[in-house]
Design a protein around this motif. Structure first.
Motif, PDB file in Angstrom:
ATOM      1  N   VAL A  53       0.866  -1.179   0.000  1.00  0.00           N
ATOM      2  CA  VAL A  53       0.000   0.000   0.000  1.00  0.00           C
ATOM      3  C   VAL A  53       0.900   1.226   0.000  1.00  0.00           C
ATOM      4  O   VAL A  53       1.782   1.354   0.856  1.00  0.00           O
ATOM      5  N   HIS A  54       0.723   2.104  -0.961  1.00  0.00           N
ATOM      6  CA  HIS A  54       1.580   3.276  -1.127  1.00  0.00           C
ATOM      7  C   HIS A  54       0.767   4.550  -0.923  1.00  0.00           C
ATOM      8  O   HIS A  54      -0.284   4.727  -1.549  1.00  0.00           O
ATOM      9  N   GLU A  55       1.249   5.409  -0.058  1.00  0.00           N
ATOM     10  CA  GLU A  55       0.619   6.712   0.137  1.00  0.00           C
ATOM     11  C   GLU A  55       1.135   7.680  -0.935  1.00  0.00           C
ATOM     12  O   GLU A  55       2.345   7.767  -1.166  1.00  0.00           O
ATOM     13  N   ILE A  56       0.229   8.402  -1.569  1.00  0.00           N
ATOM     14  CA  ILE A  56       0.590   9.362  -2.620  1.00  0.00           C
ATOM     15  C   ILE A  56       0.539  10.762  -2.003  1.00  0.00           C
ATOM     16  O   ILE A  56      -0.540  11.301  -1.749  1.00  0.00           O
ATOM     17  N   ASP A  57       1.695  11.318  -1.753  1.00  0.00           N
ATOM     18  CA  ASP A  57       1.765  12.597  -1.032  1.00  0.00           C
ATOM     19  C   ASP A  57       1.866  13.806  -1.964  1.00  0.00           C
ATOM     20  O   ASP A  57       2.373  14.860  -1.567  1.00  0.00           O
ATOM     21  N   LEU A  58       1.385  13.677  -3.181  1.00  0.00           N
ATOM     22  CA  LEU A  58       1.301  14.845  -4.065  1.00  0.00           C
ATOM     23  C   LEU A  58       0.236  15.793  -3.529  1.00  0.00           C
ATOM     24  O   LEU A  58      -0.848  15.358  -3.142  1.00  0.00           O
ATOM     25  N   PRO A  59       0.504  17.089  -3.495  1.00  0.00           N
ATOM     26  CA  PRO A  59      -0.459  18.024  -2.890  1.00  0.00           C
ATOM     27  C   PRO A  59      -1.738  18.139  -3.711  1.00  0.00           C
ATOM     28  O   PRO A  59      -1.751  17.915  -4.919  1.00  0.00           O
ATOM     29  N   ARG A  60      -2.811  18.476  -3.018  1.00  0.00           N
ATOM     30  CA  ARG A  60      -4.094  18.769  -3.671  1.00  0.00           C
ATOM     31  C   ARG A  60      -4.470  20.221  -3.397  1.00  0.00           C
ATOM     32  O   ARG A  60      -4.104  20.759  -2.352  1.00  0.00           O
ATOM     33  N   PRO A  61      -5.219  20.825  -4.327  1.00  0.00           N
ATOM     34  CA  PRO A  61      -5.644  20.286  -5.620  1.00  0.00           C
ATOM     35  C   PRO A  61      -4.461  20.124  -6.567  1.00  0.00           C
ATOM     36  O   PRO A  61      -3.499  20.904  -6.510  1.00  0.00           O
ATOM     37  N   ARG A  62      -4.554  19.127  -7.445  1.00  0.00           N
ATOM     38  CA  ARG A  62      -3.386  18.748  -8.235  1.00  0.00           C
ATOM     39  C   ARG A  62      -3.317  19.399  -9.605  1.00  0.00           C
ATOM     40  O   ARG A  62      -2.301  19.304 -10.268  1.00  0.00           O
ATOM     41  N   GLY A  63      -4.389  19.986 -10.056  1.00  0.00           N
ATOM     42  CA  GLY A  63      -4.337  20.586 -11.376  1.00  0.00           C
ATOM     43  C   GLY A  63      -4.444  19.532 -12.464  1.00  0.00           C
ATOM     44  O   GLY A  63      -4.908  18.414 -12.239  1.00  0.00           O
ATOM     45  N   ALA A  64      -3.986  19.866 -13.665  1.00  0.00           N
ATOM     46  CA  ALA A  64      -4.134  18.979 -14.815  1.00  0.00           C
ATOM     47  C   ALA A  64      -3.219  17.764 -14.682  1.00  0.00           C
ATOM     48  O   ALA A  64      -2.042  17.885 -14.351  1.00  0.00           O
ATOM     49  N   VAL A  65      -3.778  16.579 -14.963  1.00  0.00           N
ATOM     50  CA  VAL A  65      -2.982  15.359 -14.850  1.00  0.00           C
ATOM     51  C   VAL A  65      -1.825  15.352 -15.839  1.00  0.00           C
ATOM     52  O   VAL A  65      -0.777  14.739 -15.593  1.00  0.00           O
ATOM     53  N   GLN A  66      -1.987  16.058 -16.959  1.00  0.00           N
ATOM     54  CA  GLN A  66      -0.895  16.120 -17.929  1.00  0.00           C
ATOM     55  C   GLN A  66       0.341  16.775 -17.335  1.00  0.00           C
ATOM     56  O   GLN A  66       1.475  16.414 -17.688  1.00  0.00           O
ATOM     57  N   ASP A  67       0.133  17.722 -16.423  1.00  0.00           N
ATOM     58  CA  ASP A  67       1.258  18.421 -15.794  1.00  0.00           C
ATOM     59  C   ASP A  67       1.804  17.651 -14.598  1.00  0.00           C
ATOM     60  O   ASP A  67       3.016  17.671 -14.345  1.00  0.00           O
ATOM     61  N   ILE A  68       0.914  16.983 -13.871  1.00  0.00           N
ATOM     62  CA  ILE A  68       1.339  16.223 -12.689  1.00  0.00           C
ATOM     63  C   ILE A  68       2.410  15.214 -13.063  1.00  0.00           C
ATOM     64  O   ILE A  68       3.378  14.996 -12.327  1.00  0.00           O
ATOM     65  N   ARG A  69       2.285  14.594 -14.231  1.00  0.00           N
ATOM     66  CA  ARG A  69       3.156  13.490 -14.616  1.00  0.00           C
ATOM     67  C   ARG A  69       4.604  13.905 -14.865  1.00  0.00           C
ATOM     68  O   ARG A  69       5.469  13.047 -15.028  1.00  0.00           O
ATOM     69  N   PHE A  70       4.854  15.194 -14.906  1.00  0.00           N
ATOM     70  CA  PHE A  70       6.222  15.661 -15.100  1.00  0.00           C
ATOM     71  C   PHE A  70       6.879  16.093 -13.796  1.00  0.00           C
ATOM     72  O   PHE A  70       8.050  16.473 -13.792  1.00  0.00           O
ATOM     73  N   GLN A  71       6.131  16.043 -12.702  1.00  0.00           N
ATOM     74  CA  GLN A  71       6.691  16.457 -11.425  1.00  0.00           C
ATOM     75  C   GLN A  71       7.689  15.413 -10.919  1.00  0.00           C
ATOM     76  O   GLN A  71       7.446  14.207 -11.031  1.00  0.00           O
ATOM     77  N   PRO A  72       8.814  15.833 -10.357  1.00  0.00           N
ATOM     78  CA  PRO A  72       9.820  14.877  -9.862  1.00  0.00           C
ATOM     79  C   PRO A  72       9.249  13.887  -8.850  1.00  0.00           C
ATOM     80  O   PRO A  72       9.584  12.702  -8.876  1.00  0.00           O
ATOM     81  N   ARG A  73       8.371  14.354  -7.945  1.00  0.00           N
ATOM     82  CA  ARG A  73       7.812  13.450  -6.947  1.00  0.00           C
ATOM     83  C   ARG A  73       6.912  12.398  -7.591  1.00  0.00           C
ATOM     84  O   ARG A  73       6.883  11.241  -7.165  1.00  0.00           O
ATOM     85  N   PHE A  74       6.164  12.799  -8.627  1.00  0.00           N
ATOM     86  CA  PHE A  74       5.335  11.839  -9.355  1.00  0.00           C
ATOM     87  C   PHE A  74       6.209  10.740  -9.946  1.00  0.00           C
ATOM     88  O   PHE A  74       5.896   9.546  -9.832  1.00  0.00           O
ATOM     89  N   LEU A  75       7.294  11.125 -10.585  1.00  0.00           N
ATOM     90  CA  LEU A  75       8.181  10.141 -11.211  1.00  0.00           C
ATOM     91  C   LEU A  75       8.798   9.214 -10.178  1.00  0.00           C
ATOM     92  O   LEU A  75       8.938   7.999 -10.416  1.00  0.00           O
ATOM     93  N   GLU A  76       9.129   9.751  -9.019  1.00  0.00           N
ATOM     94  CA  GLU A  76       9.693   8.930  -7.946  1.00  0.00           C
ATOM     95  C   GLU A  76       8.671   7.911  -7.446  1.00  0.00           C
ATOM     96  O   GLU A  76       8.984   6.726  -7.270  1.00  0.00           O
ATOM     97  N   LEU A  77       7.441   8.359  -7.203  1.00  0.00           N
ATOM     98  CA  LEU A  77       6.387   7.459  -6.740  1.00  0.00           C
ATOM     99  C   LEU A  77       6.081   6.387  -7.780  1.00  0.00           C
ATOM    100  O   LEU A  77       5.913   5.207  -7.452  1.00  0.00           O
ATOM    101  N   HIS A  78       6.006   6.803  -9.038  1.00  0.00           N
ATOM    102  CA  HIS A  78       5.726   5.855 -10.120  1.00  0.00           C
ATOM    103  C   HIS A  78       6.801   4.776 -10.162  1.00  0.00           C
ATOM    104  O   HIS A  78       6.499   3.571 -10.302  1.00  0.00           O
ATOM    105  N   HIS A  79       8.046   5.170 -10.039  1.00  0.00           N
ATOM    106  CA  HIS A  79       9.158   4.216 -10.066  1.00  0.00           C
ATOM    107  C   HIS A  79       9.059   3.242  -8.894  1.00  0.00           C
ATOM    108  O   HIS A  79       9.245   2.021  -9.065  1.00  0.00           O
ATOM    109  N   GLN A  80       8.743   3.747  -7.703  1.00  0.00           N
ATOM    110  CA  GLN A  80       8.653   2.893  -6.517  1.00  0.00           C
ATOM    111  C   GLN A  80       7.527   1.868  -6.653  1.00  0.00           C
ATOM    112  O   GLN A  80       7.694   0.679  -6.336  1.00  0.00           O
ATOM    113  N   ILE A  81       6.364   2.316  -7.114  1.00  0.00           N
ATOM    114  CA  ILE A  81       5.221   1.409  -7.205  1.00  0.00           C
ATOM    115  C   ILE A  81       5.419   0.406  -8.331  1.00  0.00           C
ATOM    116  O   ILE A  81       5.073  -0.779  -8.201  1.00  0.00           O
ATOM    117  N   TRP A  82       5.987   0.857  -9.454  1.00  0.00           N
ATOM    118  CA  TRP A  82       6.228  -0.064 -10.567  1.00  0.00           C
ATOM    119  C   TRP A  82       7.197  -1.169 -10.171  1.00  0.00           C
ATOM    120  O   TRP A  82       7.057  -2.320 -10.601  1.00  0.00           O
TER     121      TRP A  82
END
Length: 287
Positions: free
Chosen positions: A238-267
């Motif tokens: 179970v992974h907690e996603i600590d990206l702040p809300r509101p998150r804005g457009a998902v297209q932009d979220i995917r370029f955030q360094p923290r998003f990439l780190e979380l994606h790598h960990q879960i994958w």
């Protein structure tokens, strides 16, 4: 980063959530009988919690019991062992206050767009005029004002998903169950629908269980991502996603360094299960 299951990310400060929207899945095992009469175990000792107002995404390989778990939360099915509780009450039938959004369009083709969205309030005893007024408002919210008199076959795939979303949210459910709702959409339309969903969820804050095979989608939308093993499905992490809300457009979220780190960990956790499931279906053995 795997986290303990009882940790809650919780809704944003100042948001009102329904305390009866807590979902507790405890030690749930589900078995089916195959056509040959043999027992097939779909899930084994599945346990996780969704706090009131929390957005929980569930990922895992095909056939691991994700959709089966949703069915047991909704009351459409019962566990063979273990328990499912909503708001502290055991689920023994169709759970009140839940909306379900499926992968396939669940719209009645002979009804207009307005008629499809108004069905929920009508079934709850709301007068037709009031139900239609609420349906018009929700169609406006999802960007379909002017399409009230169309029929589903006259709409694009993305527009039909908007109708389905309006139909799922018009009763302001305490819990929203979503089974790969955007899986069949093209990339651009999918991003639009994800943004629509986030915006509407921020307004209503139902508890959400969102099934998806798209890990990027899970991380972009959710407060928590649950990883299931290959069948029989159980909870791997179970992974907690600590990206702040509101998150804005998902297209932009995917370029955030923290998003990439979380994606790598879960994958790293999910990849092994996907490979194992693939090896099982091809007759290969994964070492």
């Amino acid at each position: 980063m795997a986290a303990r299951d009882d940790a809650a990310t919780g809704p944003a400060a100042g948001r009102t959530v329904r305390e009866d929207a807590r979902i507790e899945i405890s030690g749930v095992t589900k078995r089916f009988l195959t056509p040959s009469g043999e027992a097939f175990t779909a899930t084994r000792e599945v346990s996780f919690t969704v706090e009131p107002g929390q957005f929980c995404a569930v990922v895992g390989p095909t056939g691991c019991g994700k959709s089966t778990t949703l069915s047991m939360v909704s009351g459409l099915d019962r566990p063979s062992e273990g328990s499912v509780r909503v708001g502290g009450q055991e689920v023994n039938g169709i759970t009140d206050g839940i909306s379900f959004m499926f992968q396939a369009d669940a719209l009645l083709p002979w009804k207009t767009v307005l008629g499809n969205v108004a069905m929920g309030p009508v079934f709850k005893g709301v007068g037709k005029a009031k139900a239609n007024a609420a349906a018009r408002d929700w169609l406006r919210r999802v960007g379909l004002a002017g399409f009230e008199d169309h029929h589903p076959h006259q709409l694009s795939g993305g527009m039909r998903k908007r109708v389905a979303m309006a139909a799922a949210l018009i009763n302001e459910p305490k819990i929203l169950l979503m089974d790969e709702p955007f899986g069949a959409l093209d990339v651009q339309t999918k991003a639009i629908m994800q943004n629509e969903l986030l915006g509407l969820w921020e307004q209503l804050r139902p508890s959400v269980i969102f099934i998806t095979h798209d890990l990027e989608e899970a991380v972009a939308l959710a407060d928590r991502v649950v990883v299931m093993t290959s069948r029989p499905g159980s909870i791997k992490a179970v992974h907690e996603i600590d990206l702040p809300r509101p998150r804005g457009a998902v297209q932009d979220i995917r370029f955030q360094p923290r998003f990439l780190e979380l994606h790598h960990q879960i994958w790293a956790s999910l990849r092994e299960e996907v490979e194992r499931a693939y090896a099982d279906t091809t007759g290969e053995k994964k070492s």
